[in-house]
Design a protein around this motif. Structure first.
Motif, PDB file in Angstrom:
ATOM      1  N   ILE A   1      35.997  33.571  74.842  1.00  0.00           N
ATOM      2  CA  ILE A   1      35.312  34.892  75.962  1.00  0.00           C
ATOM      3  C   ILE A   1      34.388  36.183  75.349  1.00  0.00           C
TER       4      ILE A   1
ATOM      5  N   SER B   1      44.883  28.533  79.493  1.00  0.00           N
ATOM      6  CA  SER B   1      43.790  29.843  79.906  1.00  0.00           C
ATOM      7  C   SER B   1      43.784  31.217  79.821  1.00  0.00           C
TER       8      SER B   1
ATOM      9  N   THR C   1      41.528  34.012  78.783  1.00  0.00           N
ATOM     10  CA  THR C   1      39.651  34.720  79.138  1.00  0.00           C
ATOM     11  C   THR C   1      40.073  35.812  79.816  1.00  0.00           C
TER      12      THR C   1
END
Length: 424
Positions: free
Chosen positions: A60, A177, A180
Motif C-alpha cells: 500500500i 489485511s 492496508t
C-alpha cells in the motif's frame, strides 16, 4: 486436502478437471479451505499472519507513495509533475494486466516459494525505482512492482486461509489485511515526510529495506502450504460464473470507486468548505478509525459476515451524507472521516472472505480478480474525480461517493443467497 465437488446442472455430482467444452458453462462449488497438516488446529499462526500484514503495508505504501512526492520526483527525474504522476498509473496498469495470469499460472505451486519470489521481485522493482535517473526506467520499474504486487495480493487471502484452521479463517484474513489501513494511515504520510525533508529516493530506499526484512521473516516464520490440486481447478473464465463471484466483484468496484474518489481528492473537498483541517490530519484520522474498523471486523467476521458487510456499507453511506451536509464544519467533517474509516477499515477482509467462501478452492484466482477490480476502481476514481473537481465544486465528490455507496449496498443486499449469504 479436500478437493472441490461440483454439480453438473442435473443433480449428479462430478469431480476432476473441467473439459474445454465446459469452459464457459456456469458452475457451482462447495469446497472446504485446505489446511496444511503442519499447522496447529487450535490457534492462529499469528507470526506468519503478521508477516503477511507487513507485506500488505509495504504494498500500500509503495502504491500511494508517488502521490505525495510528485514535485520532488519530477525535479529528480527532470520531467513534469504530470509525467511523474504516471508512476501511479504504471503501477496500477501492471497490477491489472499481470495479476490474473500470474495467479492462474502459479496456483498449483507450493505457496511459500511463490510468496517469497513475489516479495523478492517487488524488492528489485523498488531498488530500481530508488536509483533510477530516467523516467522511462522508473515507469518500467513501477509496472514491474505493480505486477508482483498483483501476484502477492492475489495469493495472500488464500494463503492466509490455508495455513489457518477453518474456524479462524475470517480472523486470519482480518489480521493479514491490517497492513492496508496502517499503510494508508502511517506509510504514505511518513514516506511523504521523508521525501520532503530529505530526498524522495530515501522513501523508496526505506521501502526496499522493509521488503528485504519481510522476505527474511517470511522465510523464517511463514509455513508452507500446498497449491490448488489439479482436479479442483476451474478455468479462469468460468470462475466468473461461480455463483456469487460476479456480484461480489460488482460490490467491490462500486464501493472502492466511492472510496477512492474522495480519498484521492480529499484536498479538493477540504478546500471547498474553507476548512482549517490539513490533509495529513484528515488522513491520519481516517487511518486510526480504519484500524478500529478492522479490529471490529476481525472479532465478528466468522460469525456474521452478511450483517457486517451491509452495516459497513451503510455506515460508509452515512459518512458521505455527513460530508455533504457538514462540509463547512470542521467537527462535522471529522465525524464523517471517523465514520468513513470505521466503515472502510475492514472492507478488504470482508470482501476477501466473501469471495474466498464463494469460490472455494479457486480462491486464489478469484482474489486475483478482486485485486484487479480494486485497481480498476483506483484508476477510474482518478479519472472521474479529476472530471468532477474540474467542472464542479469539491463538495460534489461526496455526492458521487454516496450514490456509488447506495449502489454497492443495493447489490450486496440482493446477493443474499450466494455472494453474502444469510447463513454461511
Amino acid at each position: 486436502m479436500i478437493s472441490e465437488t461440483a454439480t453438473n446442472g442435473t443433480g449428479s455430482v462430478r469431480t476432476g478437471p473441467v473439459s474445454a467444452a465446459d469452459a464457459f458453462a456456469p458452475v457451482e462449488t462447495t469446497a472446504a479451505t485446505p489446511v496444511d497438516s503442519s499447522v496447529p488446529g487450535d490457534r492462529l499462526p499469528l507470526a506468519a499472519l503478521l508477516v503477511m500484514a507487513l507485506m500488505g503495508f509495504i504494498l500500500i505504501a509503495t502504491e500511494t507513495m508517488p502521490a505525495g512526492l510528485l514535485p520532488q520526483i519530477a525535479a529528480g527525474l527532470s520531467t513534469s509533475e504530470g509525467t511523474a504522476g504516471q508512476l501511479v498509473s504504471a503501477y496500477a496498469l501492471g497490477t491489472v494486466i499481470a495479476t490474473m495470469p500470474a495467479v492462474a499460472l502459479t496456483r498449483g505451486m507450493r505457496r511459500k516459494p511463490v510468496f517469497i519470489v513475489g516479495v523478492l521481485g517487488f524488492l528489485v522493482a523498488n531498488i530500481i525505482t530508488a536509483f533510477s535517473g530516467e523516467i522511462a526506467l522508473s515507469l518500467a520499474a513501477r509496472f514491474l512492482a505493480g505486477a508482483f504486487s498483483g501476484l502477492i495480493w492475489g495469493m495472500l487471502a488464500g494463503y492466509a486461509r490455508r495455513i489457518t484452521a477453518p474456524k479462524y479463517a475470517g480472523r486470519a484474513l482480518a489480521i493479514a489485511s491490517i497492513g492496508t489501513p496502517i499503510g494508508l494511515a502511517v506509510g504514505t504520510p511518513l514516506g511523504s515526510w521523508l521525501g520532503t525533508a530529505f530526498d524522495w529516493r530515501l522513501s523508496f530506499g526505506t521501502l526496499a529495506v522493509l521488503t528485504l526484512i519481510t522476505a527474511l521473516l517470511a522465510a523464517a516464520l511463514v509455513p508452507d502450504a500446498p497449491g490448488q490440486a489439479a482436479a479442483s481447478r476451474v478455468p479462469l473464465v468460468r470462475i466468473l460464473h461461480i455463483p456469487g463471484v460476479a456480484v461480489i466483484l460488482a460490490v467491490i468496484v462500486a464501493w472502492m470507486l466511492a472510496h477512492n474518489i474522495v480519498y484521492t481528492y480529499i484536498s479538493a473537498y477540504l478546500r471547498s468548505g474553507n476548512l482549517r483541517l490539513s490533509v495529513d490530519v484528515a488522513l491520519v484520522t481516517f487511518g486510526v478509525a480504519a484500524l478500529i474498523g478492522i479490529g471490529f471486523t476481525g472479532a465478528v467476521i466468522d460469525r456474521a459476515l452478511r450483517p457486517l458487510v451491509l452495516g459497513s456499507i451503510t455506515l460508509f453511506l452515512a459518512a458521505g451524507v455527513v460530508f455533504i451536509i457538514g462540509h463547512e464544519s470542521v467537527v462535522a467533517v471529522l465525524v464523517a472521516i471517523v465514520l468513513w474509516g470505521l466503515a472502510f477499515g475492514g472492507a478488504a477482509a470482508q470482501l476477501q472472505t466473501a469471495i474466498s467462501m464463494a469460490s472455494g478452492e479457486n480462491a486464489d484466482v478469484a482474489n486475483s480478480m478482486l485485486g484487479v477490480a480494486f485497481n480498476v476502481a483506483i484508476f477510474a476514481a482518478g479519472v472521474i474525480g479529476a472530471v468532477v473537481i474540474g467542472n464542479f465544486d469539491g463538495v460534489t465528490l461526496p455526492v458521487v461517493m454516496s450514490g456509488l455507496a447506495l449502489t454497492a449496498l443495493a447489490v450486496a443486499f440482493v446477493g443474499r443467497r450466494t455472494a453474502f449469504p444469510t447463513k454461511p
